[in-house]
Design a protein around this motif. Structure first.
Motif, PDB file in Angstrom:
ATOM      1  N   PRO A  56      67.698   6.871 -67.098  1.00 49.26           N
ATOM      2  CA  PRO A  56      68.063   5.924 -68.161  1.00 49.26           C
ATOM      3  C   PRO A  56      67.185   6.167 -69.400  1.00 49.26           C
ATOM      4  O   PRO A  56      66.028   6.590 -69.253  1.00 49.26           O
ATOM      5  CB  PRO A  56      67.751   4.560 -67.545  1.00 49.26           C
ATOM      6  N   VAL A  57      67.722   5.880 -70.588  1.00 48.41           N
ATOM      7  CA  VAL A  57      67.006   6.182 -71.838  1.00 48.41           C
ATOM      8  C   VAL A  57      65.608   5.549 -71.877  1.00 48.41           C
ATOM      9  O   VAL A  57      64.641   6.191 -72.289  1.00 48.41           O
ATOM     10  CB  VAL A  57      67.846   5.739 -73.053  1.00 48.41           C
ATOM     11  N   GLY A  58      65.502   4.302 -71.395  1.00 46.49           N
ATOM     12  CA  GLY A  58      64.203   3.617 -71.405  1.00 46.49           C
ATOM     13  C   GLY A  58      63.174   4.386 -70.581  1.00 46.49           C
ATOM     14  O   GLY A  58      62.010   4.495 -70.956  1.00 46.49           O
ATOM     15  N   TRP A  59      63.604   4.936 -69.459  1.00 45.89           N
ATOM     16  CA  TRP A  59      62.699   5.707 -68.603  1.00 45.89           C
ATOM     17  C   TRP A  59      62.320   7.029 -69.290  1.00 45.89           C
ATOM     18  O   TRP A  59      61.196   7.502 -69.174  1.00 45.89           O
ATOM     19  CB  TRP A  59      63.352   6.021 -67.247  1.00 45.89           C
ATOM     20  N   GLN A  60      63.302   7.609 -70.006  1.00 43.76           N
ATOM     21  CA  GLN A  60      63.007   8.864 -70.723  1.00 43.76           C
ATOM     22  C   GLN A  60      61.894   8.616 -71.747  1.00 43.76           C
ATOM     23  O   GLN A  60      60.938   9.380 -71.850  1.00 43.76           O
ATOM     24  CB  GLN A  60      64.243   9.383 -71.445  1.00 43.76           C
ATOM     25  N   ASP A  61      62.024   7.486 -72.497  1.00 45.07           N
ATOM     26  CA  ASP A  61      61.010   7.134 -73.504  1.00 45.07           C
ATOM     27  C   ASP A  61      59.639   7.005 -72.835  1.00 45.07           C
ATOM     28  O   ASP A  61      58.644   7.541 -73.316  1.00 45.07           O
ATOM     29  CB  ASP A  61      61.341   5.798 -74.181  1.00 45.07           C
ATOM     30  N   LYS A  62      59.624   6.279 -71.686  1.00 43.88           N
ATOM     31  CA  LYS A  62      58.335   6.042 -71.002  1.00 43.88           C
ATOM     32  C   LYS A  62      57.720   7.361 -70.556  1.00 43.88           C
ATOM     33  O   LYS A  62      56.506   7.569 -70.694  1.00 43.88           O
ATOM     34  CB  LYS A  62      58.541   5.126 -69.787  1.00 43.88           C
ATOM     35  N   ALA A  63      58.567   8.265 -70.019  1.00 44.86           N
ATOM     36  CA  ALA A  63      58.055   9.553 -69.518  1.00 44.86           C
ATOM     37  C   ALA A  63      57.393  10.328 -70.657  1.00 44.86           C
ATOM     38  O   ALA A  63      56.301  10.861 -70.492  1.00 44.86           O
ATOM     39  CB  ALA A  63      59.190  10.371 -68.901  1.00 44.86           C
ATOM     40  N   ILE A  64      58.031  10.351 -71.848  1.00 45.22           N
ATOM     41  CA  ILE A  64      57.457  11.095 -72.985  1.00 45.22           C
ATOM     42  C   ILE A  64      56.138  10.439 -73.410  1.00 45.22           C
ATOM     43  O   ILE A  64      55.156  11.117 -73.694  1.00 45.22           O
ATOM     44  CB  ILE A  64      58.419  11.117 -74.202  1.00 45.22           C
ATOM     45  N   ILE A  65      56.131   9.079 -73.420  1.00 45.88           N
ATOM     46  CA  ILE A  65      54.898   8.376 -73.815  1.00 45.88           C
ATOM     47  C   ILE A  65      53.777   8.705 -72.830  1.00 45.88           C
ATOM     48  O   ILE A  65      52.649   8.993 -73.237  1.00 45.88           O
ATOM     49  CB  ILE A  65      55.148   6.846 -73.906  1.00 45.88           C
ATOM     50  N   ILE A  66      54.106   8.723 -71.522  1.00 45.01           N
ATOM     51  CA  ILE A  66      53.071   9.033 -70.515  1.00 45.01           C
ATOM     52  C   ILE A  66      52.561  10.464 -70.720  1.00 45.01           C
ATOM     53  O   ILE A  66      51.363  10.726 -70.725  1.00 45.01           O
ATOM     54  CB  ILE A  66      53.626   8.831 -69.077  1.00 45.01           C
ATOM     55  N   ILE A  67      53.482  11.402 -70.940  1.00 47.93           N
ATOM     56  CA  ILE A  67      53.062  12.809 -71.052  1.00 47.93           C
ATOM     57  C   ILE A  67      52.259  13.046 -72.336  1.00 47.93           C
ATOM     58  O   ILE A  67      51.244  13.698 -72.336  1.00 47.93           O
ATOM     59  CB  ILE A  67      54.286  13.767 -70.997  1.00 47.93           C
ATOM     60  N   SER A  68      52.745  12.491 -73.479  1.00 44.08           N
ATOM     61  CA  SER A  68      52.112  12.932 -74.730  1.00 44.08           C
ATOM     62  C   SER A  68      51.803  11.843 -75.748  1.00 44.08           C
ATOM     63  O   SER A  68      51.117  12.102 -76.732  1.00 44.08           O
ATOM     64  CB  SER A  68      53.037  13.955 -75.399  1.00 44.08           C
ATOM     65  N   GLY A  69      52.310  10.625 -75.520  1.00 41.57           N
ATOM     66  CA  GLY A  69      52.240   9.591 -76.555  1.00 41.57           C
ATOM     67  C   GLY A  69      50.868   9.371 -77.161  1.00 41.57           C
ATOM     68  O   GLY A  69      50.674   9.502 -78.367  1.00 41.57           O
ATOM     69  N   SER A  70      49.839   9.075 -76.308  1.00 43.04           N
ATOM     70  CA  SER A  70      48.529   8.726 -76.864  1.00 43.04           C
ATOM     71  C   SER A  70      47.906   9.939 -77.535  1.00 43.04           C
ATOM     72  O   SER A  70      47.202   9.823 -78.534  1.00 43.04           O
ATOM     73  CB  SER A  70      47.631   8.195 -75.757  1.00 43.04           C
ATOM     74  N   LYS A  71      48.180  11.133 -76.995  1.00 42.29           N
ATOM     75  CA  LYS A  71      47.606  12.354 -77.589  1.00 42.29           C
ATOM     76  C   LYS A  71      48.164  12.560 -79.002  1.00 42.29           C
ATOM     77  O   LYS A  71      47.436  12.928 -79.916  1.00 42.29           O
ATOM     78  CB  LYS A  71      47.919  13.571 -76.724  1.00 42.29           C
ATOM     79  N   LEU A  72      49.467  12.274 -79.168  1.00 43.19           N
ATOM     80  CA  LEU A  72      50.057  12.474 -80.495  1.00 43.19           C
ATOM     81  C   LEU A  72      49.549  11.448 -81.499  1.00 43.19           C
ATOM     82  O   LEU A  72      49.390  11.743 -82.681  1.00 43.19           O
ATOM     83  CB  LEU A  72      51.585  12.460 -80.410  1.00 43.19           C
ATOM     84  N   GLU A  73      49.260  10.234 -81.023  1.00 43.84           N
ATOM     85  CA  GLU A  73      48.709   9.211 -81.908  1.00 43.84           C
ATOM     86  C   GLU A  73      47.305   9.644 -82.371  1.00 43.84           C
ATOM     87  O   GLU A  73      47.000   9.609 -83.557  1.00 43.84           O
ATOM     88  CB  GLU A  73      48.650   7.874 -81.180  1.00 43.84           C
ATOM     89  N   GLN A  74      46.497  10.120 -81.393  1.00 46.10           N
ATOM     90  CA  GLN A  74      45.139  10.608 -81.745  1.00 46.10           C
ATOM     91  C   GLN A  74      45.233  11.744 -82.746  1.00 46.10           C
ATOM     92  O   GLN A  74      44.485  11.827 -83.714  1.00 46.10           O
ATOM     93  CB  GLN A  74      44.469  11.215 -80.510  1.00 46.10           C
ATOM     94  N   PHE A  75      46.178  12.625 -82.498  1.00 49.08           N
ATOM     95  CA  PHE A  75      46.424  13.792 -83.322  1.00 49.08           C
ATOM     96  C   PHE A  75      46.640  13.385 -84.785  1.00 49.08           C
ATOM     97  O   PHE A  75      46.026  13.915 -85.702  1.00 49.08           O
ATOM     98  CB  PHE A  75      47.688  14.432 -82.725  1.00 49.08           C
ATOM     99  N   CYS A  76      47.498  12.377 -84.976  1.00 47.77           N
ATOM    100  CA  CYS A  76      47.798  11.946 -86.352  1.00 47.77           C
ATOM    101  C   CYS A  76      46.615  11.194 -86.953  1.00 47.77           C
ATOM    102  O   CYS A  76      46.358  11.288 -88.151  1.00 47.77           O
ATOM    103  CB  CYS A  76      49.035  11.065 -86.370  1.00 47.77           C
ATOM    104  N   THR A  77      45.870  10.444 -86.097  1.00 43.98           N
ATOM    105  CA  THR A  77      44.720   9.714 -86.610  1.00 43.98           C
ATOM    106  C   THR A  77      43.666  10.695 -87.106  1.00 43.98           C
ATOM    107  O   THR A  77      43.056  10.507 -88.149  1.00 43.98           O
ATOM    108  CB  THR A  77      44.126   8.807 -85.499  1.00 43.98           C
ATOM    109  N   LEU A  78      43.461  11.788 -86.355  1.00 46.12           N
ATOM    110  CA  LEU A  78      42.493  12.812 -86.750  1.00 46.12           C
ATOM    111  C   LEU A  78      42.824  13.402 -88.115  1.00 46.12           C
ATOM    112  O   LEU A  78      41.965  13.808 -88.873  1.00 46.12           O
ATOM    113  CB  LEU A  78      42.522  13.969 -85.734  1.00 46.12           C
ATOM    114  N   ARG A  79      44.113  13.459 -88.413  1.00 49.82           N
ATOM    115  CA  ARG A  79      44.578  14.127 -89.619  1.00 49.82           C
ATOM    116  C   ARG A  79      44.614  13.223 -90.842  1.00 49.82           C
ATOM    117  O   ARG A  79      44.837  13.679 -91.933  1.00 49.82           O
ATOM    118  CB  ARG A  79      46.005  14.618 -89.349  1.00 49.82           C
ATOM    119  N   LYS A  80      44.450  11.910 -90.616  1.00 49.53           N
ATOM    120  CA  LYS A  80      44.644  10.916 -91.683  1.00 49.53           C
ATOM    121  C   LYS A  80      43.818  11.202 -92.933  1.00 49.53           C
ATOM    122  O   LYS A  80      42.680  11.610 -92.814  1.00 49.53           O
ATOM    123  CB  LYS A  80      44.316   9.527 -91.172  1.00 49.53           C
TER     124      LYS A  80
END
Ligand code: NAD
Length: 319
Positions: free
Chosen positions: A295-319
């Motif tokens: 289901p789409v909601g599970w797909q979103d969660k899976a991506i967040i688990i795999i990479s979500g926080s890393k991508l947020e850190q990534f953008c924060t580093l670049r700010k």
């Protein structure tokens, strides 16, 4: 509701039910097809000796690596980039290792008129273009977490709209010659949309859809010798800023970065074998198919688990 409407709804539901019943069988046939293709290599790579390739964004990173790989295969190369010294550097490297003609052109791929002029120049300098590598791309906004409207627009112009302009300019010659290759460098981010990379994900999803539609159009027009191939790599060791950031936030611990040379070799090999879509690494292809069953909601969660926080850190580093 009228009887006609009810009947057409019923027909659509029956068609979906038949497809659902047949899908395990179709899946099995598809797997066998893939396995036999790998084992017996039914489609041996074609030759591009003497063909003329336009490589956009060829002045750096993956574009440069693809230009060198194609030159190695005997293709004459028009290295196109908004950064002329970068393109000239690629030409120099080509001339040091291959006996093909190569020339650098300063062009902004988001400008249709510059592309029209480029086509005329390359045809005069090297010959008619039968290989188009749509590689030029913008990877990061200046302010990743809060991009300016003009930065969003520029990414859309280069990563998405430019592919319509290059297609309009270069495809007619290929159609007239009834042969050619159109390779588009999209990204895995186009299949697995990633948080804090909205514009990038949207442009890459758009260009993947563009190429899928174009492939069907060429098939309907019986242009069987014009091959459309979309490459969707994960993070590469190509753009230094992006590679450094991915290492800093340890995205590379999810999957190691792929070198530009290895990616270029895989893409050119796949293009010459007539592959339609190349996911890099190949494992991503299975992951994508599995994920889309959820289901789409599970797909979103899976991506967040795999990479979500890393991508947020990534953008924060670049700010
Ligand atoms: N680096 C990665 O991790 C990665 C991952 C997946 C997909 N990709 C895709 O691969 C392609 C190449 O990426 P890269 O990492 O080699 O990038 P890069 O930044 O190293 O090189 C991109 C090149 O495109 C040129 N360019 C930018 N805008 C242009 C324009 N308007 N007209 C002409 N040239 C222009 C730049 O000058 C540069 O030489 C891009 O489409 C990118 O989206 C990269």
């Amino acid at each position: 509701m009228s009887i006609t409407k009810t009947l057409s709804k019923l027909r659509a539901h029956v068609a979906v039910a038949i497809l659902a019943v047949l899908s395990p069988l179709l899946l099995l046939v598809a797997l066998m097809w893939k396995l036999f293709g790998q084992l017996f290599c039914c489609c041996s790579p074609k030759s591009v000796v003497g063909e003329v390739a336009v490589v956009t964004g060829g002045g750096h990173g993956l574009g440069r690596a693809i230009a060198l790989e194609l030159a190695d295969k005997g293709c004459h190369i028009a290295v196109v980039d908004i950064n002329l010294p970068g393109a000239e550097n690629t030409v120099k490297q080509i001339q040091e290792k291959a006996k093909v003609r190569a020339k650098a052109y300063k062009v902004d791929v988001s400008n249709y008129l510059e592309l029209v002029e480029l086509n005329n120049q390359v045809a005069g300098d090297l010959g008619p273009v039968t290989v188009l590598i749509n590689n030029a791309g913008i990877l990061l906004h200046r302010k990743s977490l809060d991009p300016e409207p003009s930065d969003v627009q520029q990414m859309i112009d280069v990563n998405l709209a430019a592919h319509f302009w290059t297609r309009m300019v270069f495809l007619p010659t290929m159609k007239a010659m009834r042969r050619g290759y159109l390779v588009t460098i999209s990204s895995l981010a186009g299949l697995f949309a990633v948080p804090y990379n909205t514009t990038y994900s949207a442009t890459k999803a758009g260009t993947t859809a563009h190429m899928r539609a174009l492939r069907m159009e060429l098939s309907l027009e019986r242009q069987k010798d014009i091959h459309v191939c979309t490459a969707m790599p994960t993070f590469l060791e190509a753009n230094e800023e992006l590679a450094t950031l991915t290492n800093q936030v340890k995205i590379s611990s999810v999957y190691p970065l792929i070198s530009a040379k290895a990616a270029a070799r895989r893409i050119v090999h796949g293009m010459l074998r007539g592959e339609r879509e190349i996911l890099l690494p190949g494992l991503a292809s299975f992951l994508y198919r599995l994920l889309t069953l959820l289901p789409v909601g599970w797909q979103d969660k899976a991506i967040i688990i795999i990479s979500g926080s890393k991508l947020e850190q990534f953008c924060t580093l670049r700010k």
